[in-house]
Design a protein around this motif. Structure first.
Motif, PDB file in Angstrom:
ATOM      1  N   ILE A 198       0.834  -1.203   0.000  1.00 14.94           N
ATOM      2  CA  ILE A 198       0.000   0.000   0.000  1.00 14.94           C
ATOM      3  C   ILE A 198       0.867   1.250   0.000  1.00 14.94           C
ATOM      4  O   ILE A 198       0.618   2.208  -0.744  1.00 14.94           O
ATOM      5  N   ILE A 199       1.914   1.258   0.826  1.00 12.40           N
ATOM      6  CA  ILE A 199       2.783   2.434   0.911  1.00 12.40           C
ATOM      7  C   ILE A 199       3.491   2.684  -0.410  1.00 12.40           C
ATOM      8  O   ILE A 199       3.578   3.828  -0.889  1.00 12.40           O
ATOM      9  N   LEU A 200       3.988   1.620  -1.021  1.00  4.85           N
ATOM     10  CA  LEU A 200       4.830   1.772  -2.208  1.00  4.85           C
ATOM     11  C   LEU A 200       4.037   1.960  -3.495  1.00  4.85           C
ATOM     12  O   LEU A 200       4.551   2.541  -4.461  1.00  4.85           O
ATOM     13  N   VAL A 201       2.796   1.492  -3.529  1.00  7.58           N
ATOM     14  CA  VAL A 201       2.014   1.528  -4.773  1.00  7.58           C
ATOM     15  C   VAL A 201       0.839   2.505  -4.685  1.00  7.58           C
ATOM     16  O   VAL A 201       0.616   3.305  -5.603  1.00  7.58           O
ATOM     17  N   ILE A 202       0.074   2.453  -3.596  1.00  8.97           N
ATOM     18  CA  ILE A 202      -1.142   3.269  -3.491  1.00  8.97           C
ATOM     19  C   ILE A 202      -0.835   4.705  -3.080  1.00  8.97           C
ATOM     20  O   ILE A 202      -1.375   5.657  -3.665  1.00  8.97           O
ATOM     21  N   LEU A 203       0.023   4.892  -2.076  1.00 10.91           N
ATOM     22  CA  LEU A 203       0.272   6.248  -1.578  1.00 10.91           C
ATOM     23  C   LEU A 203       0.868   7.182  -2.628  1.00 10.91           C
ATOM     24  O   LEU A 203       0.508   8.366  -2.668  1.00 10.91           O
ATOM     25  N   PRO A 204       1.801   6.719  -3.503  1.00 10.41           N
ATOM     26  CA  PRO A 204       2.294   7.637  -4.543  1.00 10.41           C
ATOM     27  C   PRO A 204       1.192   8.153  -5.465  1.00 10.41           C
ATOM     28  O   PRO A 204       1.324   9.244  -6.036  1.00 10.41           O
ATOM     29  N   VAL A 205       0.116   7.385  -5.605  1.00  6.24           N
ATOM     30  CA  VAL A 205      -1.009   7.833  -6.428  1.00  6.24           C
ATOM     31  C   VAL A 205      -1.820   8.905  -5.702  1.00  6.24           C
ATOM     32  O   VAL A 205      -2.345   9.838  -6.320  1.00  6.24           O
ATOM     33  N   LEU A 206      -1.909   8.798  -4.379  1.00  6.21           N
ATOM     34  CA  LEU A 206      -2.705   9.739  -3.591  1.00  6.21           C
ATOM     35  C   LEU A 206      -1.947  11.007  -3.225  1.00  6.21           C
ATOM     36  O   LEU A 206      -2.564  12.053  -2.969  1.00  6.21           O
ATOM     37  N   LEU A 207      -0.623  10.937  -3.186  1.00  3.68           N
ATOM     38  CA  LEU A 207       0.176  12.068  -2.718  1.00  3.68           C
ATOM     39  C   LEU A 207      -0.020  13.351  -3.526  1.00  3.68           C
ATOM     40  O   LEU A 207      -0.128  14.439  -2.931  1.00  3.68           O
ATOM     41  N   PRO A 208      -0.064  13.313  -4.869  1.00  2.00           N
ATOM     42  CA  PRO A 208      -0.265  14.570  -5.611  1.00  2.00           C
ATOM     43  C   PRO A 208      -1.564  15.279  -5.237  1.00  2.00           C
ATOM     44  O   PRO A 208      -1.595  16.513  -5.141  1.00  2.00           O
ATOM     45  N   THR A 209      -2.631  14.528  -4.998  1.00  2.00           N
ATOM     46  CA  THR A 209      -3.901  15.130  -4.592  1.00  2.00           C
ATOM     47  C   THR A 209      -3.780  15.736  -3.201  1.00  2.00           C
ATOM     48  O   THR A 209      -4.282  16.839  -2.945  1.00  2.00           O
TER      49      THR A 209
END
Length: 433
Positions: free
Chosen positions: A340-351
């Motif tokens: 989750i940290i390595l794959v999902i969070l990078p997608v959410l961080l820009p928002t």
């Protein structure tokens, strides 16, 4: 969504490979290579992304060093000394050994940084101690051990926070400091819950340790208790980088175990190195797979697309964090935390950045969500680990886990709604967020 697009097929390949038992990291690498092939891109790009990502990040070296320090400290008599110290402090209160379980998780957090390592190490010992002579039911002891193990990755040093720093570029030092108050709060509410349950279920109280014994017990545990002081002191005075601080922690753990406590020999050192290597390799493969798959996500422009989609909902920062809580709590029931940290969070961080959410606060909220996922059915990893350690059914364990899940989610709500609690100590250290 086009289910025949290269990205959809690559994602499907990752899911199928994972269901077939292929490690998640390798499944992500395989799916990413399939994507590159279908897009007509150079498949060697996968190796390029893997090598560049792993060899250009000095911070990654901190992970095996923290694991080594924890493994060494778990060997020999160090853990026994720490247990005696914790028992002397809180054993006399209602639910004595249960209170010791929580306190030892707080203490061991300064050496482990991993919930699974905490449960497998000190948690296994606590399970035996609590169920001896029928003091506590195996189900309650296992649920408490799983719940208290969640505290470790919130307090410094924390492997999940190191991974978050890797994907977000946030200062690992400020992230470590940000976890202090939430971690202590989580431990505190668990101890209050235990006090309530002890009165209601008539849990036993341990014989109080005589005051004359306290100086000796404290003196014996003092060198081990100094590990977080050495680690954080070197880190926040600027003497060392985070990776160098991790190396110093490992060296300090080895020094006191061999020279001071004389509790481990060459065979124990060899076993600690081999155990740390196995754990580090499993995490390393996962990181490698995530680095390659994140390249695919970047090529597909998914973070920007998600940001555009969420912008149409006109979310406030708090509304976004609440949505993230729901998403991560759900994903945590099925996915391993590092994924989750390595794959999902990078997608959410820009928002999160676009909405003005502080990256340190966001990191703590995300990691706390992920840790709760470890003890949430149906696929919480800590639940499965404790069913094997305690030899109890998953149903019994989940029933006993419910009160702890309630207080953990309450703590998550407080951390989400009150950013100043997370950022208070980092700001004292100079953080401008």
């Amino acid at each position: 969504m086009n289910f025949t697009s290269p990205f959809s097929l690559a994602l499907g390949a990752i899911i199928v490979l994972s269901l077939l038992g292929v490690p998640v990291g390798q499944a992500m690498i395989g799916g990413s290579i399939l994507y590159l092939y279908l897009k007509g891109m150079d498949m060697g790009t996968a190796a390029e992304q893997l090598l560049n990502g792993t060899y250009q990040s000095f911070l990654l070296l901190a992970i095996p060093l923290f694991i080594l320090a924890a493994t060494i400290m778990s060997s020999g008599s160090v853990m026994d000394r720490l247990m005696r110290f914790c028992n002397a402090i809180v054993g006399r209160f209602p639910g004595g050994l249960a209170q010791v379980n929580v306190l030892q998780s707080i203490v061991f957090a300064s050496m482990s940084g991993s919930a699974l390592a905490d449960a497998a190490g000190s948690g296994k010992l606590m399970q035996v101690m609590m169920t001896k002579d029928g003091k506590y039911t195996p189900g309650f002891a296992a649920a408490l051990t799983a719940a208290s193990s969640v505290i470790g990755p919130i307090l410094p040093p924390s492997i999940p926070l190191v991974l978050y720093a890797l994907v977000s570029g946030t200062s690992i030092g400020y992230l470590f400091l940000a976890g202090v108050l939430p971690g202590l709060l989580l431990g505190g509410v668990m101890m209050v819950l235990i006090h309530y349950l002890a009165k209601r279920r008539k849990f036993p109280v341990e014989p109080p340790v005589p005051l004359r014994e306290m100086p000796r017990i404290t003196r014996e545990a003092f060198p081990a208790l100094m590990l977080p002081v050495v680690l954080l002191g070197c880190l926040y005075t600027g003497v060392t980088t985070p990776t160098e601080a991790a190396g110093l922690a490992a060296a300090y753990a080895l020094l006191i175990s061999v020279a001071l406590y004389r509790s481990i020999g060459w065979r124990d050192i060899h076993d600690a190195l081999m155990s740390s290597a196995r754990i580090s390799i499993s995490i390393g493969i996962l990181i490698a797979g995530a680095l390659v798959f994140n390249y695919v996500i970047t090529v597909e422009n998914i973070p920007a697309s998600l940001s555009s989609l969420l912008a149409t909902f006109n979310l406030s920062p708090l509304g976004f964090l609440l949505l993230v809580n729901l998403l991560l709590l759900g994903l945590g029931c099925f996915l391993e935390g590092s994924t989750i940290i390595l794959v999902i969070l990078p997608v959410l961080l820009p928002t999160a950045t676009a909405l003005g959410v502080d990256p340190v606060h966001f990191g703590l909220v995300a990691v706390l969500n992920i840790m709760i996922g470890l003890v949430t059915p149906p696929y919480g990893l800590l639940l499965f680990m404790m069913t094997k350690i305690a030899n109890v059914s998953l149903t019994v364990l989940v029933v006993e886990m419910v009160p702890f899940l309630v207080v953990m989610i309450g703590t998550l709500a407080l951390v989400t709604l009150w950013p100043d609690m997370v950022l208070f100590i980092p700001r004292l250290a100079g953080y401008s967020g």
